[in-house]
Every structure is written in C-alpha cells, then in structure tokens.
Design a protein around this motif. Structure first.
Motif, PDB file in Angstrom:
ATOM      1  N   VAL A   1      67.506-111.529 -34.712  1.00 37.62           N
ATOM      2  CA  VAL A   1      66.490-112.392 -34.103  1.00 37.62           C
ATOM      3  C   VAL A   1      66.421-113.720 -34.847  1.00 37.62           C
ATOM      4  N   VAL A   2      66.359-113.648 -36.176  1.00 40.40           N
ATOM      5  CA  VAL A   2      66.298-114.879 -36.979  1.00 40.40           C
ATOM      6  C   VAL A   2      67.553-115.718 -36.769  1.00 40.40           C
ATOM      7  N   THR A   3      68.721-115.069 -36.779  1.00 33.35           N
ATOM      8  CA  THR A   3      69.983-115.789 -36.571  1.00 33.35           C
ATOM      9  C   THR A   3      70.020-116.443 -35.195  1.00 33.35           C
ATOM     10  N   TYR A   4      69.556-115.701 -34.185  1.00 30.92           N
ATOM     11  CA  TYR A   4      69.581-116.224 -32.824  1.00 30.92           C
ATOM     12  C   TYR A   4      68.648-117.423 -32.674  1.00 30.92           C
ATOM     13  N   VAL A   5      67.481-117.377 -33.319  1.00 27.56           N
ATOM     14  CA  VAL A   5      66.558-118.513 -33.269  1.00 27.56           C
ATOM     15  C   VAL A   5      67.203-119.747 -33.888  1.00 27.56           C
ATOM     16  N   VAL A   6      67.858-119.576 -35.032  1.00 23.43           N
ATOM     17  CA  VAL A   6      68.504-120.703 -35.718  1.00 23.43           C
ATOM     18  C   VAL A   6      69.611-121.304 -34.849  1.00 23.43           C
ATOM     19  N   ILE A   7      70.474-120.458 -34.305  1.00 18.07           N
ATOM     20  CA  ILE A   7      71.591-120.961 -33.502  1.00 18.07           C
ATOM     21  C   ILE A   7      71.086-121.583 -32.204  1.00 18.07           C
ATOM     22  N   SER A   8      70.070-120.974 -31.583  1.00 20.55           N
ATOM     23  CA  SER A   8      69.493-121.562 -30.358  1.00 20.55           C
ATOM     24  C   SER A   8      68.894-122.925 -30.647  1.00 20.55           C
TER      25      SER A   8
ATOM     26  N   LEU B   1      74.493-111.190 -27.556  1.00 17.07           N
ATOM     27  CA  LEU B   1      74.746-109.812 -27.132  1.00 17.07           C
ATOM     28  C   LEU B   1      74.263-108.825 -28.189  1.00 17.07           C
ATOM     29  N   SER B   2      74.414-109.199 -29.451  1.00 17.54           N
ATOM     30  CA  SER B   2      73.976-108.319 -30.540  1.00 17.54           C
ATOM     31  C   SER B   2      72.464-108.153 -30.561  1.00 17.54           C
TER      32      SER B   2
END
Length: 442
Positions: A150-157, A220-221
């Motif tokens: 979740v944290v990684t996805y927020v950063v990349i988004s 996807l992860s």
C-alpha cells in the motif's frame, strides 16, 4: 480526441485559458470545502469516541472481528487500481483517447490508495501501536506485506501523477499570477526548473515509462496480497485459489465506475465538454463492459464450484448467500449492481454521459456492498455452532460510529481529489496541445 481539438479549431491560448481557469480557490470551492470539513469533523467525533472507549462502541465482536472497516479497506484498495489500468496498461498500448482522462484516473487512484492506508488504522483498537507492525511484524504475515505494498503503491502513484505533470506545473508557474504567493512558490519548487527543452521531455518520458512498467506488478500485488488476507485461511467462502484474480477483476469494475463519476463531475462543473467528450464516456463504458464481463465470470465460479462440491461448510455458505440471511443483499449486488448495469451498458444510448454516470454510481455502490458480503458472512459461519454467547453475537450490525467513520473515509477521498484538482489542471494541457499539433501536421 475531441473532433474540435483534433481539427485545430482551438488555439493554444484558448486551451491554456480553458484548462487553467479552474486552478483557483474561488467560486463555490470554499463553500464546498467548508461543507466537507464540517461533515468530516462531525464524523471524526465518533472516531474520537472509539479512541476513548475502544472498539466496544462498534458492532464488532468475537465472531465478526472484521466488519465494515475491513470491507472499506478492501473497497478502497480495489478502486485505487484504476490508475494502473488506465494510465499504465492503456497508456503503454498508446491508446490515444485515454490521454485526457488519465490524470483524472490517477487522482482517483492516489486519493483512494492514501485513504486505504488510513482505514487500516480505524480497525485497530490501539492505533498508537501501529509502529509495532513495522518493528515486530513477521515476514510470514500477509498484513505486513499488505501495508508494504500500500505504501509503495501510494508513492509510485504520486510520482506517476507528478512527473508527467511537470510541463503543466511550469505553465501554472508562468501564467497563474493571480494565485496566492504560497501557491506561486509551490509551483516554482515543484516545476524543478522546467523550461520545455527537448532533453527535459526525453527524461520525463523515460522516467514516466519506467513508472508505468513498475506500477503494474505493484498494483497487481496490492490487491492480490489483500485477497490473501482471506484466502490464506481455511474458512469456507474465503478458502479459494481464485481470490487473487477475482479481487483484481472486481477492482477494475469499481475503479472504472469511480473514474466515470469523476469525469462527469469535472466535465460539467469545470466546463470541459470540449476536452472530456461524449466519446470518452462511450469508450469508458465499453471498457467497463469488458472488465465487468471478466468479473461476472469469477462471480459465477465463486458460487458454482463450492455449490457443486457441497461439503458441509461450503453448502452452508452458498445456501446463506442464495437463500438465507444474506440473500437479499447478495441478489441486489449481483443483479442490481452488476448484471443489469452490464446489460444496459451494452446499448450505446446508455453510454452517454448522464445515463452512464448513473449506472456507474449504482455499480460503485454495489461494489462496496459486495465487499461487505465477502468479509462478514463467512465469519458468521464458523465450524462450531455459535452458542452460549450474547444474542448480539449471532449477527453483525454496524453501529453509528462505524457508519460515521466510513462516511469520513469517503469525505477524505473527495477532499483530496478536490484540493488536487484546484491546484493542478485535471486535463493534461501539454498532451492536448501535442495531440492537436500531431493531428494538424498529418
């Protein structure tokens, strides 16, 4: 792209004017934000009650320890995946019609992903111990991986929203002289000295492409790992190897519906009918049909496979879904929130902006109730009978604090999208100009 723009009937100056005019704090913005802020404060009062008195103020108990808070988490994570589908998959396939709506999809994705992380905290009885998840979390625990992705996805988004926006931030820096000084300073800092050189565009495109590739496995992860929170158990209704793709396909349905609603709002309130056209709604409707068809397939598998095997636990779960206590919600979600809307969108008149938006609202509501059906009923069907416990433990009903905190989650999403849409253009200005020049040079 809209036919008017494609033929070059709009000058670059007119495009700048149209797409920058809403980057301000005037009009109805303050009234709208005031309403949202007051509503949020009222809802947060109930969260304060929960902090003071513990989870006892909720309807959660020993059997249903995951209620609408976890349903919210699954729903918000699901909706955030739309940024990957629209920006990354369709963008890398060079699907040109998606360019004016890609930034809206990224706004939706970022807002829902940010709030999804906060929702985890609302389900914790001791949020002050959140840090222990990072300090003492076990690698074997799916929830540790869930928080990580979740944290990684927020950063990349956030990066995927920010980097392609650099030319537009520089345009705001150069042309918006009537905005507050703090906002002008923000544009100067965020523009990173952008001055539209060919080298800068090459670097921007290279890093954007890297992010577009990277966000696919991350996105996807994030929802696959979320599905594992359920699928890794032996509970009937959750114990399924298809939960990963099942969750991802449902995520695309909810995300498409959310983007269509956002498109309609910005198109009408920001007067962007020249840029977000009826054709965009038609194409988004077709995309929704495609992802809904895949989701219907997984929903059929969810019932037919355990229903055919009909072992004791599976038979009880399927019976409850089809004919029991949860059957009304189940059939409303399946027929009213998925099958009927899917059939309606097959007809072109239903893919016009207003009818498609109404259908999208119904689908999004159905998607939320679907997450409740995934989370709650399975917990009320343990292997041992529920007996010798308080009467309230035989079922689950969310209390006022739970409903208020849920509403607060949606308010936060709307506030994040509203503020970002007032700070930056919601339609990529430089891409609209590039597309127009490309069409004129043919």
């Amino acid at each position: 792209m809209n036919e008017t723009i494609a033929k070059g009937h709009l000058s670059e100056e007119q495009i700048d004017k149209d797409l920058l005019k809403n980057v301000n704090w005037g009009g109805k913005f303050k009234l709208w934000m005031g309403f949202l802020t007051v509503s949020l404060i009222i809802c947060l009062y109930y969260y304060y009650q929960q902090l003071q008195n513990g989870l006892g103020v909720t309807g959660l108990h020993d059997y249903v320890s995951w209620g609408i808070y976890i349903s919210n988490f699954v729903f918000f994570v699901a909706t955030s995946l739309i940024g990957m589908l629209v920006s990354s998959v369709l963008g890398m396939m060079k699907v040109e019609w998606v360019r004016p709506v890609a930034r809206i999809a990224e706004l939706v994705a970022l807002a829902f992903a940010m709030v999804a992380g906060l929702i985890i905290i609302t389900d914790m009885g001791r949020p002050d111990r959140l840090l222990n998840v990072f300090i003492h979390g076990r690698v074997q625990s799916p929830i540790v991986w869930d928080i990580a992705v979740v944290v990684t996805y927020v950063v990349i988004s956030g990066l995927l929203l920010y980097i392609p926006m650099l030319p537009d931030i520089a345009l705001c820096r150069d042309k918006l002289n009537n905005v507050p000084k703090w906002q002008q300073k923000m544009y100067r800092s965020l523009s990173l000295g952008w001055n539209n050189t060919a080298k800068q565009f090459r670097l921007m495109n290279r890093y954007t492409r890297m992010l577009l590739i990277l966000i696919i496995p991350i996105a996807l992860s994030i929802h696959t790992v979320t599905s594992w929170l359920f699928a890794m158990t032996l509970r009937s209704g959750w114990d399924s190897p298809i939960f990963g793709p099942y969750f991802v396909s449902g995520a695309f349905v909810a995300g498409c519906a959310a983007v269509i609603i956002a498109m309609f709002f910005f198109r009408n309130n920001y007067k962007l009918k020249e840029y977000i056209t009826a054709d965009h709604f038609d194409r988004m409707g077709k995309l929704l049909v495609l992802v809904a068809l895949v989701y219907v397939y997984f929903n059929i598998n969810e019932i037919i496979v355990p229903g055919y095997k009909a072992n004791t636990a599976d038979a009880k779960h399927v019976h409850e879904m089809l004919y029991g206590h949860d059957s009304v919600m189940f059939w409303l979600v399946q027929l009213g929130g998925l099958v009927i809307p899917f059939l309606l969108i097959l007809f072109k008149p239903m893919r016009k902006p207003l009818p498609l938006t109404i259908i999208a609202v119904v689908i999004l509501a159905g998607a939320w109730f679907k997450r409740v059906l995934i989370v709650v009923p399975t917990q009320l069907a343990p292997y041992y009978p529920i007996q010798n416990v308080p009467e309230g433990w035989t079922g689950y009903s969310p209390t006022t604090p739970e409903v208020a905190i849920t509403v607060a989650s949606f308010i936060l999403v709307v506030m994040i999208i509203t503020v970002l849409a007032k700070l930056f253009p919601v339609v990529p200005i430089w891409e609209v100009k590039e597309d127009m020049n490309h069409k004129n040079n043919k």
